[in-house]
Scaffold this active site. Structure first.
Site, PDB file in Angstrom:
ATOM      1  N   SER A 148       0.834  -1.199   0.000  1.00 56.87           N
ATOM      2  CA  SER A 148       0.000   0.000   0.000  1.00 56.87           C
ATOM      3  C   SER A 148       0.874   1.256   0.000  1.00 56.87           C
ATOM      4  O   SER A 148       1.569   1.529  -0.970  1.00 56.87           O
ATOM      5  CB  SER A 148      -0.964  -0.039   1.185  1.00 56.87           C
ATOM      6  N   GLU A 166     -13.214  11.471  -9.371  1.00 59.20           N
ATOM      7  CA  GLU A 166     -12.871  12.749  -9.999  1.00 59.20           C
ATOM      8  C   GLU A 166     -11.466  12.729 -10.606  1.00 59.20           C
ATOM      9  O   GLU A 166     -10.931  13.770 -10.974  1.00 59.20           O
ATOM     10  CB  GLU A 166     -12.954  13.884  -8.970  1.00 59.20           C
ATOM     11  N   HIS A 190      -4.347  -0.642  -4.072  1.00 64.06           N
ATOM     12  CA  HIS A 190      -5.780  -0.953  -3.896  1.00 64.06           C
ATOM     13  C   HIS A 190      -6.507  -0.658  -5.210  1.00 64.06           C
ATOM     14  O   HIS A 190      -7.621  -0.129  -5.231  1.00 64.06           O
ATOM     15  CB  HIS A 190      -6.392  -0.118  -2.764  1.00 64.06           C
TER      16      HIS A 190
END
Length: 290
Positions: A148, A166, A190
């Site tokens: 991560s 967005e 992710h």
């Protein structure tokens, strides 16, 4: 430059078993089907002394370092690792502490946990710890493993902010400098689960020479000599190659406006597939044409 170290970057949610769950089976092996063929097992296989390698788990990115560190120790111990400890670096001055630096020098593997990659780089970036880390990666049989935030921070350019929905509006993706172990790529994590393809699209269209790497959860890449990348883990790796982009409106629109792009190349890797950063050639391990 010949890089001696190995880079293992992981998309997050490594299936290492959650030893804190109240309904966990008392037989540990029943909860850890990931281990035998998974990412943490591969870390140990690739390490200099395998299960006897000195491993430091670094929790700097995490807001709950005292909880997450022991999880990794238990998981690695279950796999047979006998020399694992947690290195808590929570303030910038600790990145110059002689004891901390000596532990880094002695390590065969560092495992950077998830959390906030901007926290990680702001504490370690430009420190003596960072200098030693880069030197070990370049000149020793050493592994930098990061999940991560630890993965996102590994490259020169690092995404640290930008919502998924967005992401293809100009200016919505924020990029800063990472730890600089590998150049020419930008890494997002992710990736499949959080729908972050737009974040990579915007990152790559601004500099099409940069290869976008999107890592799914419990999925990673083993990178050797900063060139050969092998997919590991259970999910997908998405590569976004902008070198063949024909057109875009990026410089003609205002901040917040939608970005148009003509002719991205997108590749999808699964376990054992490889991609070479120098030749830009992909090899599918189980190709239907072989």
């Amino acid at each position: 430059m010949n890089i001696r170290g190995k880079l293992i970057i992981i998309g997050g949610a490594v299936d290492k078993g959650s030893f804190t769950e109240t309904d966990l089976d008392k037989n540990v092996s029943n909860n850890l089907n990931f281990f035998e063929a998974g990412i943490l097992r591969r870390v140990l296989v690739e390490a200099k002394h395998q299960e006897k390698s000195r491993i430091e788990v670094i929790t700097t990115a995490s807001k709950i370092p005292r909880e997450i560190g022991p999880e990794y120790i238990k998981a690695l111990n279950y796999l047979g690792a006998t020399n694992v400890d947690v290195l808590h670096i929570e303030r910038r001055e600790q990145a110059t502490d002689p004891e901390v630096l000596e532990r880094l020098k002695a390590a065969d593997v560092v495992m950077f946990t998830g959390g906030d990659q901007l926290r990680l780089t702001s504490i370690l970036g430009g420190s003596l710890f960072h200098d030693i880390l880069l030197d070990k990666y370049q000149n020793e049989d050493f592994i930098y493993a990061g999940t991560s935030a630890g993965a996102a921070a590994a490259s020169n350019n690092m995404i640290y902010q930008g919502s998924s929905h967005e992401a293809l509006l100009k200016g919505e993706v924020k990029i800063t400098s990472g730890l600089g172990l590998i150049d020419g790529v930008i890494i997002d994590t992710h990736f499949v689960q959080r729908g972050r393809i737009g974040r990579l699209f915007q990152s790559v269209v601004g500099n099409p020479r940069t290869l976008g790497i999107g890592l799914g959860e419990d999925t990673g890449l083993l990178i050797t000599n900063n060139s050969r990348m092998e997919a590991i883990g259970s999910g997908l790796v998405i590569l976004v190659d902008g070198r063949q982009i024909k057109d875009t409106n990026l410089t003609e629109i205002e901040l917040g406006q939608p970005i148009s792009v003509n002719n991205f190349a997108v590749h999808v890797l699964s376990k054992f597939d490889t991609y070479d950063l120098k030749t830009h050639k992909m090899h599918i391990q189980s190709s239907q044409y072989i």
